[in-house]
Design a protein around this motif. Structure first.
Motif, PDB file in Angstrom:
ATOM      1  N   ILE A  97       8.234 -31.603  10.752  1.00 50.10           N
ATOM      2  CA  ILE A  97       9.152 -30.907  11.799  1.00 50.10           C
ATOM      3  C   ILE A  97       7.799 -31.478  13.085  1.00 50.10           C
ATOM      4  O   ILE A  97       6.546 -30.917  12.928  1.00 50.10           O
ATOM      5  N   LEU A  98       8.513 -31.471  14.201  1.00 50.12           N
ATOM      6  CA  LEU A  98       7.834 -32.129  15.196  1.00 50.12           C
ATOM      7  C   LEU A  98       8.746 -31.158  16.474  1.00 50.12           C
ATOM      8  O   LEU A  98      10.284 -31.502  17.160  1.00 50.12           O
ATOM      9  N   GLN A  99       8.207 -30.127  17.053  1.00 52.27           N
ATOM     10  CA  GLN A  99       8.911 -29.293  18.127  1.00 52.27           C
ATOM     11  C   GLN A  99       8.695 -29.352  19.360  1.00 52.27           C
ATOM     12  O   GLN A  99       7.798 -30.762  19.849  1.00 52.27           O
ATOM     13  N   PRO A 100       9.279 -29.681  20.233  1.00 56.39           N
ATOM     14  CA  PRO A 100       9.202 -30.048  21.596  1.00 56.39           C
ATOM     15  C   PRO A 100       8.137 -30.064  22.108  1.00 56.39           C
ATOM     16  O   PRO A 100       6.890 -28.546  22.001  1.00 56.39           O
ATOM     17  N   CYS A 101       7.770 -30.936  22.933  1.00 53.51           N
ATOM     18  CA  CYS A 101       5.942 -30.900  24.044  1.00 53.51           C
ATOM     19  C   CYS A 101       5.319 -31.687  22.900  1.00 53.51           C
ATOM     20  O   CYS A 101       4.279 -31.775  23.215  1.00 53.51           O
ATOM     21  N   VAL A 102       5.771 -32.113  21.614  1.00 51.41           N
ATOM     22  CA  VAL A 102       4.217 -32.972  20.870  1.00 51.41           C
ATOM     23  C   VAL A 102       4.339 -33.927  21.632  1.00 51.41           C
ATOM     24  O   VAL A 102       5.133 -34.988  21.480  1.00 51.41           O
ATOM     25  N   ASN A 103       3.329 -34.514  21.445  1.00 48.77           N
ATOM     26  CA  ASN A 103       2.786 -35.824  21.404  1.00 48.77           C
ATOM     27  C   ASN A 103       2.065 -36.319  19.934  1.00 48.77           C
ATOM     28  O   ASN A 103       0.592 -36.513  20.078  1.00 48.77           O
ATOM     29  N   VAL A 104       2.646 -37.692  19.701  1.00 43.63           N
ATOM     30  CA  VAL A 104       2.057 -38.027  18.573  1.00 43.63           C
ATOM     31  C   VAL A 104       1.881 -39.465  18.893  1.00 43.63           C
ATOM     32  O   VAL A 104       2.758 -40.294  19.608  1.00 43.63           O
ATOM     33  N   GLY A 105       0.319 -40.301  18.963  1.00 43.98           N
ATOM     34  CA  GLY A 105       0.456 -41.153  18.459  1.00 43.98           C
ATOM     35  C   GLY A 105       0.550 -42.486  17.766  1.00 43.98           C
ATOM     36  O   GLY A 105       1.477 -41.991  17.525  1.00 43.98           O
ATOM     37  N   THR A 106      -0.394 -43.637  17.752  1.00 39.48           N
ATOM     38  CA  THR A 106       0.193 -44.832  16.960  1.00 39.48           C
ATOM     39  C   THR A 106      -0.674 -44.623  16.423  1.00 39.48           C
ATOM     40  O   THR A 106      -1.520 -44.208  16.189  1.00 39.48           O
ATOM     41  N   CYS A 107       0.006 -45.303  14.285  1.00 37.08           N
ATOM     42  CA  CYS A 107      -0.500 -45.225  13.742  1.00 37.08           C
ATOM     43  C   CYS A 107      -1.357 -44.116  13.190  1.00 37.08           C
ATOM     44  O   CYS A 107      -1.938 -43.768  12.295  1.00 37.08           O
ATOM     45  N   ASN A 108      -0.275 -42.770  12.984  1.00 38.32           N
ATOM     46  CA  ASN A 108      -0.384 -41.761  12.290  1.00 38.32           C
ATOM     47  C   ASN A 108       0.487 -41.262  10.963  1.00 38.32           C
ATOM     48  O   ASN A 108       1.222 -41.968  11.239  1.00 38.32           O
ATOM     49  N   ILE A 109       0.001 -41.097  10.536  1.00 32.43           N
ATOM     50  CA  ILE A 109       0.625 -40.655   9.109  1.00 32.43           C
ATOM     51  C   ILE A 109       0.930 -39.432   9.040  1.00 32.43           C
ATOM     52  O   ILE A 109      -0.321 -39.089   8.792  1.00 32.43           O
ATOM     53  N   LEU A 110       2.129 -39.319   8.816  1.00 30.08           N
ATOM     54  CA  LEU A 110       3.016 -37.568   8.282  1.00 30.08           C
ATOM     55  C   LEU A 110       3.639 -37.785   7.253  1.00 30.08           C
ATOM     56  O   LEU A 110       4.791 -38.018   6.950  1.00 30.08           O
ATOM     57  N   TRP A 111       2.392 -37.137   5.813  1.00 23.33           N
ATOM     58  CA  TRP A 111       3.542 -37.162   4.576  1.00 23.33           C
ATOM     59  C   TRP A 111       4.313 -36.001   4.991  1.00 23.33           C
ATOM     60  O   TRP A 111       4.821 -34.730   6.133  1.00 23.33           O
ATOM     61  N   GLN A 112       5.758 -35.958   3.655  1.00 28.34           N
ATOM     62  CA  GLN A 112       6.656 -35.165   3.700  1.00 28.34           C
ATOM     63  C   GLN A 112       6.125 -32.689   4.196  1.00 28.34           C
ATOM     64  O   GLN A 112       4.713 -32.628   3.624  1.00 28.34           O
ATOM     65  N   GLY A 113       7.158 -32.681   4.881  1.00 26.41           N
ATOM     66  CA  GLY A 113       6.232 -30.827   5.226  1.00 26.41           C
ATOM     67  C   GLY A 113       5.763 -30.407   5.815  1.00 26.41           C
ATOM     68  O   GLY A 113       5.200 -29.258   6.257  1.00 26.41           O
TER      69      GLY A 113
END
Length: 80
Positions: A5-21
């Motif tokens: 879940i990425l809520q509004p106005c979230v800024n995620v850079g490059t090459c990140n690993i986001l596992w489940q949940g």
């Protein structure tokens, strides 16, 4: 991965690993090359540097800043 879940106005850079949940709340910034294990929760207005590791079920409360190259242990609770 699934159930991220990425809520509004979230800024995620490059090459990140986001596992489940993983849940990243409003107005947070995640810079580059981070690893967020399953069920990591980051509350609103947090700033995460680059090359950080967050263990399973780590939680950050509002307005926390994490510098570059940090290790946040699984199950950790960081608050002001």
């Amino acid at each position: 991965l699934e159930n991220v879940i990425l809520q509004p106005c979230v800024n995620v850079g490059t090459c990140n690993i986001l596992w489940q949940g993983v849940n990243i709340s409003h107005h947070s910034v995640i810079k580059d090359y981070n690893y967020l294990a399953p069920t990591v929760s980051i509350a609103g207005c947090c700033d995460i540097g680059s090359n950080c590791f967050f263990g399973i079920n780590a939680t950050l409360i509002d307005h926390i800043n994490v510098e570059d190259y940090c290790f946040v242990n699984g199950g950790a609770l960081s608050e002001i």
